[in-house]
Design an enzyme around this catalytic site. Structure first.
Site, short mmCIF file in Angstrom:
data_model
loop_
_atom_site.label_atom_id
_atom_site.label_comp_id
_atom_site.label_asym_id
_atom_site.label_seq_id
_atom_site.Cartn_x
_atom_site.Cartn_y
_atom_site.Cartn_z
N GLU A 125 2.38 4.14 28.54
CA GLU A 125 1.76 3.63 28.59
C GLU A 125 1.46 2.36 28.84
OE1 GLU A 125 3.41 5.47 25.92
OE2 GLU A 125 2.17 6.46 25.14
N ALA A 157 -0.41 12.49 26.30
CA ALA A 157 -2.20 12.41 25.84
C ALA A 157 -2.78 12.62 27.17
CB ALA A 157 -2.58 11.51 25.02
N GLU A 187 5.66 10.43 21.34
CA GLU A 187 5.17 10.13 20.32
C GLU A 187 5.60 11.83 18.48
OE1 GLU A 187 1.73 8.06 21.11
OE2 GLU A 187 2.49 6.37 19.67
N GLY A 239 2.53 10.48 24.34
CA GLY A 239 1.89 10.51 23.37
C GLY A 239 2.77 11.98 22.94
N1 CO8 Z 1 -2.65 13.51 31.22
C1 CO8 Z 1 -3.39 14.75 31.70
N2 CO8 Z 1 -2.96 15.72 32.82
C2 CO8 Z 1 -1.45 15.40 32.68
C3 CO8 Z 1 -0.42 14.50 32.12
C4 CO8 Z 1 -1.40 13.51 31.26
N3 CO8 Z 1 -0.07 12.59 30.77
N4 CO8 Z 1 0.31 14.40 33.66
C5 CO8 Z 1 0.18 15.49 34.21
N5 CO8 Z 1 -0.75 15.91 33.98
C6 CO8 Z 1 -1.25 16.78 35.04
C7 CO8 Z 1 -1.25 16.77 36.14
O1 CO8 Z 1 -2.15 15.65 36.42
C8 CO8 Z 1 -1.45 17.64 37.44
O2 CO8 Z 1 -1.57 18.47 37.36
P1 CO8 Z 1 -2.66 18.70 38.58
O3 CO8 Z 1 -1.51 20.19 38.71
O4 CO8 Z 1 -4.47 19.41 38.50
O5 CO8 Z 1 -2.80 17.55 39.76
C9 CO8 Z 1 -0.04 18.14 36.21
O6 CO8 Z 1 -0.16 18.23 34.89
C10 CO8 Z 1 1.01 18.34 36.83
O7 CO8 Z 1 1.84 16.59 37.06
P2 CO8 Z 1 2.67 16.05 37.85
O8 CO8 Z 1 2.05 16.97 39.61
O9 CO8 Z 1 2.28 14.84 37.69
O10 CO8 Z 1 3.88 16.52 37.70
P3 CO8 Z 1 5.24 15.88 39.17
O11 CO8 Z 1 6.05 16.56 38.20
O12 CO8 Z 1 4.74 15.63 40.21
O13 CO8 Z 1 4.99 14.10 37.75
C11 CO8 Z 1 5.09 13.28 35.58
C12 CO8 Z 1 5.48 14.33 35.83
C13 CO8 Z 1 5.92 11.81 35.67
C14 CO8 Z 1 5.12 13.51 33.98
C15 CO8 Z 1 3.97 12.64 36.19
O14 CO8 Z 1 2.59 13.80 35.54
C16 CO8 Z 1 2.62 11.74 34.74
O15 CO8 Z 1 3.64 10.59 35.21
N6 CO8 Z 1 1.67 12.00 33.61
C17 CO8 Z 1 1.37 10.85 33.02
C18 CO8 Z 1 2.34 10.57 32.50
C19 CO8 Z 1 1.65 9.36 30.97
O16 CO8 Z 1 1.28 8.57 31.85
N7 CO8 Z 1 1.53 9.51 30.16
C20 CO8 Z 1 1.28 9.09 28.93
C21 CO8 Z 1 0.02 9.41 29.05
S1 CO8 Z 1 -1.53 8.15 27.99
C22 CO8 Z 1 -0.59 8.45 26.20
O17 CO8 Z 1 0.53 9.12 26.16
C23 CO8 Z 1 -1.06 7.88 25.21
C24 CO8 Z 1 -0.95 8.36 23.73
C25 CO8 Z 1 -1.23 7.71 22.53
C26 CO8 Z 1 -1.74 8.17 21.33
C27 CO8 Z 1 -1.70 10.08 21.44
C28 CO8 Z 1 -2.83 10.76 21.77
C29 CO8 Z 1 -2.72 12.12 21.96
#
Ligand code: CO8
Length: 258
Positions: free
Chosen positions: A132, A66, A112, A109
């Site tokens: 999460e 998400a 999911e 998400g």
């Molecule tokens: N949300 C927003 N932006 C994101 C997300 C995210 N989940 N994941 C990555 N991005 C963005 C980063 O901020 C980055 O943006 P920018 O270039 O502007 O800084 C860009 O994508 C590239 O990401 P990274 O530079 O971080 O890439 P890496 O290869 O270094 O890392 C990862 C990849 C490991 C996947 C890392 O991006 C990460 O940890 N992301 C977050 C993962 C996460 O925590 N996901 C769970 C989110 S919570 C959730 O899903 C709850 C679900 C609830 C129900 C569903 C409702 C829709």
């Protein structure tokens, strides 16, 4: 259909394609994107050109979850009022098979959404995770329920509480993906998989999906009663007549979907 902002779609050879299209954000799912995905699935569901729906991501990853930027200031009240999960619930009502072609990050998400598909073809570089808990929250779009029903409590609880990245081999071993393929062959293999189902008689496919899904939430007795009614119903279809006559006449069947 309104103009699509966060996904791309196309129809080819009986397959309705949906491409998540926020590659710079690793296809992080915002609310409009989910709404576009679900509306497209519903449109494909009633489009006779589409036999199978194939969901994948543009760019490196399937989806990193998400959109955290969108959620960071949410409160229970905004969540209640926006009622975003109503869109997710509509995925359960899609009658046609949904295949997910996943790769790289399948997180939160995104995981999911993958679990809401009926089949998953995964590139060998795929990592599944529910991060999460590390954000102080928990899965909210079916993760705790779907994963547990698929793999049992022991591994589901371990994976959701540790946020561990699940390797594709584990995913295959525990039975929540169908196939591991080389990353460069992901779409080819997923299309092959889709085509195997697309060539089957659509009414039988539809009632089989419905009946198998019944097994998840109902007792054996209820499920078998439901299966039996669907079995009877297929004998009203032209494709049953065609399929069985073709067998008796030793020829290939020509299914029309009626
Ligand atoms: N949300 C927003 N932006 C994101 C997300 C995210 N989940 N994941 C990555 N991005 C963005 C980063 O901020 C980055 O943006 P920018 O270039 O502007 O800084 C860009 O994508 C590239 O990401 P990274 O530079 O971080 O890439 P890496 O290869 O270094 O890392 C990862 C990849 C490991 C996947 C890392 O991006 C990460 O940890 N992301 C977050 C993962 C996460 O925590 N996901 C769970 C989110 S919570 C959730 O899903 C709850 C679900 C609830 C129900 C569903 C409702 C829709």
């Amino acid at each position: 259909m309104n103009a699509l902002q966060f996904i791309e779609t196309s129809i080819e050879d009986g397959i309705g394609f949906i491409f998540l299209n926020r590659p710079k954000q690793l296809n992080a799912l915002n609310r409009k994107m989910i709404s576009e995905i679900v509306s497209t699935m519903e449109a494909f569901d009633i489009d006779s050109q589409v036999k199978v729906i194939l969901l994948t991501g543009n760019g490196k990853a399937f989806s990193a979850g998400a959109d955290i930027d969108e959620m960071v200031n949410d409160s229970p009240i905004t969540l209640e009022l926006t009622n975003q999960f109503a869109d997710w619930d509509r995925i359960n009502l899609i009658r046609k098979p949904i295949i997910g072609a996943v790769k790289s990050f399948v997180f939160g998400g995104g995981f999911e959404l993958a679990l809401a598909c009926d089949f998953l073809v995964a590139a060998s570089d795929t990592q599944f995770s529910f991060p999460e808990v590390t954000l102080g929250v928990m899965p909210g779009a079916g993760g705790t329920q779907r994963l547990t029903k698929l793999v049992g409590k022991t591994k589901a609880l371990e994976w959701i509480l540790t946020a561990e990245r699940i390797h594709v081999k584990s995913a295959l071993h525990y039975g929540f993906i169908n196939k591991i393929v080389a990353p460069e062959l992901l779409m080819e293999e997923a299309v092959d998989f889709a085509q195997k189902i697309a060539k089957q008689p659509p009414l039988a496919v539809r009632l089989i999906k419905e009946s198998v899904n019944k097994a998840v939430d109902h007792s054996l007795y209820e499920g078998m009663q439901f299966e039996r009614k669907n079995f009877y119903l297929l004998f009203a279809s032209g494709d049953q007549k065609e399929g069985m006559s073709a067998f008796v006449e030793k020829r290939k069947p020509k299914f029309t979907g009626g």
